[in-house]
Design an enzyme around this catalytic site. Structure first.
Site, PDB file in Angstrom:
ATOM      1  N   SER A 321      23.837 -13.607  16.865  1.00 33.37           N
ATOM      2  CA  SER A 321      24.107 -14.163  15.535  1.00 33.37           C
ATOM      3  C   SER A 321      25.488 -14.814  15.460  1.00 33.37           C
ATOM      4  O   SER A 321      25.633 -15.895  14.878  1.00 33.37           O
ATOM      5  CB  SER A 321      23.972 -13.068  14.476  1.00 33.37           C
ATOM      6  OG  SER A 321      24.679 -11.905  14.856  1.00 33.37           O
ATOM      7  N   VAL A 371      27.237 -11.318  32.186  1.00 28.67           N
ATOM      8  CA  VAL A 371      28.706 -11.329  32.300  1.00 28.67           C
ATOM      9  C   VAL A 371      29.216 -10.205  33.197  1.00 28.67           C
ATOM     10  O   VAL A 371      30.370 -10.239  33.652  1.00 28.67           O
ATOM     11  CB  VAL A 371      29.368 -11.231  30.903  1.00 28.67           C
ATOM     12  CG1 VAL A 371      29.060 -12.465  30.075  1.00 28.67           C
ATOM     13  CG2 VAL A 371      28.954  -9.957  30.166  1.00 28.67           C
ATOM     14  N   LYS A 438      35.819  -1.627  14.611  1.00 28.50           N
ATOM     15  CA  LYS A 438      35.531  -0.316  15.209  1.00 28.50           C
ATOM     16  C   LYS A 438      36.450  -0.016  16.396  1.00 28.50           C
ATOM     17  O   LYS A 438      36.474   1.113  16.893  1.00 28.50           O
ATOM     18  CB  LYS A 438      34.061  -0.256  15.638  1.00 28.50           C
ATOM     19  CG  LYS A 438      33.096  -0.246  14.458  1.00 28.50           C
ATOM     20  CD  LYS A 438      31.655  -0.264  14.896  1.00 28.50           C
ATOM     21  CE  LYS A 438      30.718  -0.121  13.697  1.00 28.50           C
ATOM     22  NZ  LYS A 438      30.854  -1.199  12.714  1.00 28.50           N
ATOM     23  N   VAL A 478      29.217  -7.971   9.724  1.00 32.16           N
ATOM     24  CA  VAL A 478      28.789  -9.326   9.374  1.00 32.16           C
ATOM     25  C   VAL A 478      27.410  -9.250   8.742  1.00 32.16           C
ATOM     26  O   VAL A 478      26.446  -8.804   9.371  1.00 32.16           O
ATOM     27  CB  VAL A 478      28.761 -10.238  10.619  1.00 32.16           C
ATOM     28  CG1 VAL A 478      28.304 -11.631  10.244  1.00 32.16           C
ATOM     29  CG2 VAL A 478      30.148 -10.293  11.252  1.00 32.16           C
ATOM     30  N   GLY A 480      23.883  -9.933   7.689  1.00 32.98           N
ATOM     31  CA  GLY A 480      22.792 -10.725   8.252  1.00 32.98           C
ATOM     32  C   GLY A 480      22.810 -10.830   9.758  1.00 32.98           C
ATOM     33  O   GLY A 480      21.900 -11.411  10.346  1.00 32.98           O
ATOM     34  N   VAL A 485      23.028  -3.906   8.315  1.00 31.59           N
ATOM     35  CA  VAL A 485      22.144  -3.141   7.432  1.00 31.59           C
ATOM     36  C   VAL A 485      21.214  -4.035   6.616  1.00 31.59           C
ATOM     37  O   VAL A 485      20.173  -3.580   6.143  1.00 31.59           O
ATOM     38  CB  VAL A 485      22.962  -2.252   6.470  1.00 31.59           C
ATOM     39  CG1 VAL A 485      23.709  -1.184   7.224  1.00 31.59           C
ATOM     40  CG2 VAL A 485      23.903  -3.082   5.619  1.00 31.59           C
ATOM     41  N   ARG A 570      25.582   8.969  11.903  1.00 38.79           N
ATOM     42  CA  ARG A 570      25.120   8.832  13.277  1.00 38.79           C
ATOM     43  C   ARG A 570      26.258   9.198  14.237  1.00 38.79           C
ATOM     44  O   ARG A 570      27.435   9.179  13.848  1.00 38.79           O
ATOM     45  CB  ARG A 570      24.650   7.404  13.532  1.00 38.79           C
ATOM     46  CG  ARG A 570      23.499   6.974  12.647  1.00 38.79           C
ATOM     47  CD  ARG A 570      23.170   5.513  12.820  1.00 38.79           C
ATOM     48  NE  ARG A 570      24.300   4.664  12.455  1.00 38.79           N
ATOM     49  CZ  ARG A 570      24.315   3.344  12.599  1.00 38.79           C
ATOM     50  NH1 ARG A 570      23.276   2.726  13.114  1.00 38.79           N
ATOM     51  NH2 ARG A 570      25.372   2.650  12.243  1.00 38.79           N
TER      52      ARG A 570
END
Length: 648
Positions: A321, A371, A438, A478, A480, A485, A570
């Site tokens: 995305s 990569v 994060k 981000v 979408g 979510v 989680r």
């Protein structure tokens, strides 16, 4: 005058629809061009007859009796020529527009002009005039009115018939705003085929024009709130079209109205080149991303163009995305070539089809590669010699990386190291790494792996032989994007629920995909090397509030029709994310949405040694040993809700 004509023809159309018109009318084929031309010729001939009779009644001749036959023939020939020249008969009558009316005006004006010139030539040659000038003007004006009235009548009859026939299926809507943008949007929706909306009227919150009408539709009186106004008139949807509407006011409207089960649509800001078909297609259903309420990001397009134009650019993770949106935005700055690299074959193929449909003129190369394999990536650098690298390839799902730390190390750390080292070797001008919030005070394997990758990239600025500017961009969730979510909640709502959240108090920062990628390009242009750019993410959003709004926008009642269920945090998940480490400081940049995080560097030799040991551990599939080494490199890494908490 035009409004009166429309009102008159609308009344005629309504009478037609009261009669049971045959169902075949809706399937009626468009009339051939020659039929329209014959009708137009008959109209101007009828207009000439009315003019002759009218002027004869006051004992004046429009055309002298001796020249009546030749005069009418010449008059019809001139009209025929200009009908042909302007193709006034080629349009579809039921879809007539302002342009068609303009061409009718041109044809009649030039017909009148030619007839006048002919008369003066006749006088100059010593002959009698063919026609009376005043009568010729009256005839041209009458012809124009009748030609115009014919088209409006047909248009209104079809519009009213379609409206009556489809009334049960149309959504009753109001247009918010009475500016030119709102009027253009309403007009496009009134004539679109097939129709989606039955436009009831316009809403003017100032209540200054409620006695007036636009497009023969009322300007509705604003009753304390938009929700109350819509309930009074029994409307189902609102189309936000006011170009001057402030984002805060827009959000206020939505927030106050969302509990009344209305449907919301947002119209674009139009320009003079937009036609009705383009306008109606651009009207989209209101989405949760619209609730961010951000002002449009202003980019330094000159600086971005200077850094990108005529450069060869490599985008890793190009099928994702973020990578795909970076590619779309890069195209407008006309690089000489873009290499789109990803290991996901199907997604890369989908992107290639999308870009092919857009007729992109810039050469694009689609490369399937990993990569993590340095020799494979080296051959790509050798072949294409990129000037700029945008590194978006990464594993980002926190729970999956908790149980697969070796893969987090291999992709997020080794993959980044391979690309960064090769960038130095091949004298890449700029290397832009896409990181995450994060990575700040990480609580998960994924976050720690991205922080280690940041540290390595920063350390390369110390190497004397390095000519590459290494730039890191760090931002939050981000909306979408793959794994966010929004797609999950949408799927759960469509399935009837429950919508699952991990904790009632969890909050996150959000950006849209386009704005995050715009800021990445801006950071690329302004970076001098070694910086970590952090983006202004706005106010944090509670995930439970996001879920409730999405359920309401889908037309359901949260907790009544769609359950919201907390399933617990989680592994590795925080209640809230941060953009800065505890000891970090920031400094502003010329862009108000971009700051630079000032963090301590680690010597390249030290970090290189630590990472080499970590990569060796990853090959042994010993998860605990991998995490122990990661915690050694990133002391602030404290595992949350994880089996690795015991290692802290």
């Amino acid at each position: 005058m035009i409004n009166k004509i429309k009102f008159f023809t609308s009344s005629i159309a309504e009478k037609y629809t009261e009669i049971n018109l045959p169902a075949s009318l809706k399937k009626l084929n468009y009339l051939p061009n020659w039929v329209i031309l014959v009708i137009d010729i008959c109209i101007v001939l009828f207009s000439a007859f009315i003019t002759i009779v009218s002027f004869k009644a006051i004992k004046l001749y429009y055309i002298l009796p001796d020249h009546l036959l030749i005069g009418l023939t010449y008059y019809l020939a001139v009209n025929f020529f200009f009908f042909w020249y302007f193709k006034t008969y080629s349009g579809i009558i039921r879809h007539s527009s302002f342009v068609d009316a303009l061409y009718l005006f041109y044809s009649q004006f030039l017909t009148f002009t030619v007839l006048m010139i002919t008369d003066y030539v006749q006088i100059f040659l010593g002959h009698e005039k063919l026609a009376l000038t005043t009568a010729s003007f009256f005839n041209a004006l009458l012809s124009l009115i009748l030609l115009f009235l014919f088209r409006i009548t047909v248009k209104q009859i079809f519009q009213q018939f379609y409206s009556a026939a489809d009334k049960q299926n149309l959504m009753k809507a109001v247009v918010y705003g009475i500016d030119s943008n709102s009027i253009a949007v309403a007009n496009a929706l009134l004539i679109e085929n097939p129709r989606r909306f039955s436009i009831i009227g316009f809403v003017d919150v100032k209540n200054e024009n409620t006695s007036k009408r636009i497009l023969n539709l009322p300007i509705l009186k604003y009753q304390r709130s938009l929700a109350l106004t819509m309930r009074i008139i029994n409307a189902e949807a609102i189309i936000i079209a006011d170009s001057s509407l402030d984002n805060k006011i827009f959000n206020k409207i939505i927030q106050k109205s969302i509990d009344y089960n209305f449907k919301f649509f947002r119209a674009p800001i139009l320009n003079s080149n937009d036609d009705n078909k383009h306008i109606s297609r651009a009207i989209k259903k209101f989405e949760i991303t619209d609730l961010l309420g951000r002002k449009q990001i202003e980019l330094d397009t000159t600086a971005i163009a200077n850094s990108i134009t005529q450069k060869t650019i490599l985008v890793t993770g190009a099928a994702g995305s973020i990578g795909s949106e970076i590619t779309r935005q890069l195209i407008q700055f006309k690089p000489s070539k873009i290499i789109l690299l990803d290991q996901a074959e199907s997604q890369l193929h989908d992107l290639s089809l999308e870009l092919k449909e857009n007729n992109i003129e810039i050469p694009l190369s689609y490369v399937i590669a990993d990569v993590r394999k340095k020799e494979e990536i080296n051959s790509i650098f050798e072949l294409y010699q990129p000037n700029i690298v945008f590194h978006a390839a990464a594993y980002k799902h926190v729970p999956l990386m908790e149980v697969n730390p070796n893969q987090a190390v291999a992709t997020n750390i080794l993959g980044t190291k391979n690309l960064a080292d090769l960038s130095i070797e091949y004298n890449v001008e700029r290397f832009v790494m896409i990181s995450t919030d994060k990575a700040v005070n990480p609580s998960s394997v994924m976050g720690a792996s991205k922080r280690i990758a940041e540290m390595y990239v920063q350390s390369l600025e110390d190497i004397k032989s390095n000519n590459t500017k290494f730039i890191t961009t760090r931002f939050g969730n981000v909306l979408g994007s793959n794994g966010s979510v929004i797609p999950l909640f949408t799927k759960q709502i469509n399935q009837g629920g429950p919508v699952t959240i991990t904790h009632p108090d969890i909050i996150r920062y959000f950006m849209t995909i386009p704005e995050s990628c715009q800021l990445v390009l801006e950071a690329c242009a302004m970076g001098c090397g070694g910086e970590i750019f952090i983006f202004d993410m706005g106010e944090p959003i509670k995930i439970i509030d996001l879920a409730r709004k999405m359920i309401r926008l889908a037309g359901y009642f949260p907790e009544i029709e769609i359950e919201i269920k907390a399933i617990g945090l989680r592994p590795g998940e925080k209640l809230f994310e941060e953009l800065l480490n505890d000891n970090s400081k920031t400094q502003p940049t010329h862009h108000d949405k971009i700051m630079i995080s000032k963090e301590n560097y680690i010597d390249n030799k030290i970090i290189n040694s630590l990472i080499s040991e970590l990569i060796k551990d990853s090959y042994k599939q010993d998860s605990e040993k991998i995490v122990i080494q990661m915690k050694k490199i990133v002391p602030e890494y404290k595992s949350l809700n994880s089996v690795y908490s015991k290692l802290d």
